[in-house]
Write a protein that holds these residues in place. Structure first.
Motif, short mmCIF file in Angstrom:
data_model
loop_
_atom_site.label_atom_id
_atom_site.label_comp_id
_atom_site.label_asym_id
_atom_site.label_seq_id
_atom_site.Cartn_x
_atom_site.Cartn_y
_atom_site.Cartn_z
N GLN A 122 0.84 -1.35 0.05
CA GLN A 122 -0.07 -0.06 -0.04
C GLN A 122 0.80 1.16 0.05
OE1 GLN A 122 -2.23 -1.05 3.58
NE2 GLN A 122 -4.02 -1.85 2.31
N ALA A 123 2.12 1.31 0.89
CA ALA A 123 2.92 2.53 0.77
C ALA A 123 3.47 2.70 -0.61
CB ALA A 123 3.80 2.30 1.73
N GLN A 124 3.97 1.70 -1.32
CA GLN A 124 4.52 2.01 -2.69
C GLN A 124 3.40 2.46 -3.55
OE1 GLN A 124 7.59 1.51 -3.80
NE2 GLN A 124 8.37 1.25 -1.50
N LEU A 125 2.17 1.86 -3.62
CA LEU A 125 1.12 2.34 -4.37
C LEU A 125 0.91 3.80 -4.11
CD1 LEU A 125 -0.99 -0.77 -4.72
CD2 LEU A 125 0.59 0.15 -6.41
N ARG A 126 0.99 4.30 -2.74
CA ARG A 126 0.75 5.54 -2.61
C ARG A 126 1.77 6.21 -3.27
NH1 ARG A 126 -0.95 3.74 2.80
NH2 ARG A 126 1.19 4.34 3.69
N ARG A 127 3.15 6.07 -3.05
CA ARG A 127 4.16 6.74 -3.36
C ARG A 127 4.03 6.99 -5.17
NH1 ARG A 127 9.52 3.90 -4.71
NH2 ARG A 127 10.73 5.50 -5.99
N GLN A 128 3.68 5.84 -5.67
CA GLN A 128 3.42 5.89 -7.22
C GLN A 128 2.26 6.79 -7.43
OE1 GLN A 128 1.37 2.61 -9.13
NE2 GLN A 128 3.29 2.33 -10.64
N ALA A 129 1.21 6.99 -6.67
CA ALA A 129 0.12 7.86 -6.99
C ALA A 129 0.73 9.18 -6.99
CB ALA A 129 -0.85 7.56 -6.05
N TRP A 130 1.52 9.39 -5.44
CA TRP A 130 2.26 11.04 -5.63
C TRP A 130 2.98 11.36 -6.81
CZ3 TRP A 130 4.06 9.34 -0.14
CH2 TRP A 130 2.96 9.39 0.72
N ASP A 131 3.90 10.34 -7.44
CA ASP A 131 4.53 10.78 -8.34
C ASP A 131 3.67 11.10 -9.42
OD1 ASP A 131 6.91 10.13 -6.95
OD2 ASP A 131 7.06 8.21 -7.69
N LEU A 212 9.18 13.10 12.55
CA LEU A 212 8.82 13.47 11.33
C LEU A 212 7.53 12.80 10.76
CD1 LEU A 212 12.20 13.93 9.60
CD2 LEU A 212 10.88 15.79 10.14
N ARG A 213 7.43 11.67 10.51
CA ARG A 213 6.39 10.94 10.11
C ARG A 213 4.91 11.44 10.78
NH1 ARG A 213 9.10 5.11 8.96
NH2 ARG A 213 9.27 5.20 6.80
N ARG A 214 4.96 11.39 12.16
CA ARG A 214 4.04 11.81 12.93
C ARG A 214 3.58 13.31 12.35
NH1 ARG A 214 3.82 14.97 17.17
NH2 ARG A 214 6.09 14.37 17.75
N LYS A 215 4.57 14.06 12.27
CA LYS A 215 4.12 15.65 11.90
C LYS A 215 3.54 15.58 10.52
CE LYS A 215 7.17 17.40 15.60
NZ LYS A 215 8.35 18.12 15.81
N LEU A 216 4.09 14.93 9.71
CA LEU A 216 3.87 14.74 8.33
C LEU A 216 2.54 14.32 8.08
CD1 LEU A 216 7.32 13.73 6.65
CD2 LEU A 216 6.01 15.81 6.18
N GLU A 217 2.12 13.27 8.77
CA GLU A 217 0.71 12.78 8.55
C GLU A 217 -0.32 13.58 9.40
OE1 GLU A 217 -2.72 10.12 9.17
OE2 GLU A 217 -1.63 11.20 10.82
N ALA A 218 0.17 14.35 10.23
CA ALA A 218 -0.85 15.46 10.78
C ALA A 218 -1.10 16.45 9.92
CB ALA A 218 -0.32 16.02 12.17
N ALA A 219 -0.20 16.76 8.89
CA ALA A 219 -0.54 17.91 7.89
C ALA A 219 -1.29 17.32 6.80
CB ALA A 219 0.90 18.43 7.53
N LEU A 220 -0.91 16.02 6.68
CA LEU A 220 -1.78 15.21 5.50
C LEU A 220 -2.04 13.90 5.87
CD1 LEU A 220 -2.98 15.57 2.53
CD2 LEU A 220 -0.79 14.72 1.72
N PRO A 221 -3.31 13.72 6.26
CA PRO A 221 -3.68 12.42 6.72
C PRO A 221 -3.57 11.22 5.91
CG PRO A 221 -5.21 13.92 7.82
CD PRO A 221 -4.20 14.75 6.87
N GLY A 222 -2.72 10.05 6.17
CA GLY A 222 -2.32 9.17 5.18
C GLY A 222 -1.29 9.16 4.50
N SER A 223 -0.59 10.31 4.76
CA SER A 223 0.58 10.49 3.88
C SER A 223 1.78 9.78 4.69
CB SER A 223 1.01 12.00 3.53
OG SER A 223 1.14 12.72 4.78
N ASP A 224 2.81 9.23 3.94
CA ASP A 224 3.94 8.70 4.43
C ASP A 224 5.25 8.80 3.54
OD1 ASP A 224 5.85 7.53 6.13
OD2 ASP A 224 5.26 5.53 6.00
N PRO A 225 5.67 10.05 3.34
CA PRO A 225 6.60 10.16 2.02
C PRO A 225 8.20 9.64 2.43
CG PRO A 225 6.24 12.28 3.26
CD PRO A 225 5.12 11.31 3.71
#
Length: 242
Positions: A122-131, A212-225
């Protein structure tokens, strides 16, 4: 069990695994998560299966009958950018690095928890969607932006939201983002954590990454860049605003 299923459904994950029980367990968990699945047990059949029924992601075992996973990944990268997660019992760091140089996107080492494999898929597919959103004409519609770093003010914004970072977190994030996609080892990241050269362990890197992940996720829920490469380190996989 057939080596190659006859039909690949949309959203199919290709499971390249010659151990039938492991392949069946992965198939069950991936189907429960909503993915279609296809199984290939022979390395010689992998590339034809991908060409004929392109999957959304490949789970590629390193040791296969007929052909090994590293050479398959290298050839695959000649015609496809499909995400590849290597699954292997060979846990030496050298093998991991060889796999990454061959074009693998991530590693999972045996024995593994099937839920962890699904999470990495799921994380790899989210990354692909962002790209794809970054590269496509509708990128502006995907959100207020990517990562914006202000070196002079020592501030960072993710998806338009300000990040409340400590100085060490800011330096770590800036270093990762400056070479987006590159995997940095923990030792390399230790060098940028504290400018005064104080003695810290590589556990400090993991702690800062969690924050960092916690703060990034708070800014955009579901994100893990921030991508974790097991046994190696971390890479920034989000997009960066100029």
């Amino acid at each position: 069990m057939e080596e190659v299923a006859s039909v690949a459904a949309p959203g199919t994950v290709l499971i390249v695994e010659d151990e039938p029980k492991l392949a069946a367990v992965l198939q069950d968990y991936l189907r429960a998560a909503g993915f279609g699945t296809e199984i290939v047990a022979d390395g010689r059949l992998v590339l034809d299966a991908i060409r004929q029924r392109p999957p959304v992601l490949v789970l590629l075992d390193l040791m296969l009958p007929g052909r090994d996973g590293v050479s398959l990944c290298r050839e695959l990268r000649g015609f496809s950018r499909v995400p590849v997660i290597m699954v292997t019992a060979r846990v030496e760091e050298v093998e991991r690095l060889i796999g990454l140089e061959a074009g693998a996107d991530d590693y999972v080492c045996k024995p593994y928890r099937p839920r962890e494999v699904v999470a990495r898929v799921q994380a790899q597919l989210r990354r692909q969607a962002w790209d794809q959103a970054r590269q496509g004409p509708s990128a502006a519609e995907a959100g207020p932006g990517g990562l914006l770093i202000d070196d002079e003010a020592l501030r960072a914004h993710w998806q338009g939201a300000a990040l409340d970072l400590t100085p060490a977190e800011f330096r770590l994030l800036r270093h990762l983002a400056r070479s987006a996609g590159r995997v940095f080892s923990r030792d390399q990241l230790l060098d940028v954590l504290h400018e005064d050269g104080r003695a810290v362990t590589d556990r400090a890197v993991d702690s800062h990454i969690r924050n960092l992940r916690r703060k990034l996720e708070a800014a955009l829920p579901g994100s893990d860049p921030i991508r974790s490469v097991y046994g190696v380190g971390y890479a920034w996989e989000g997009w960066v605003e100029a």
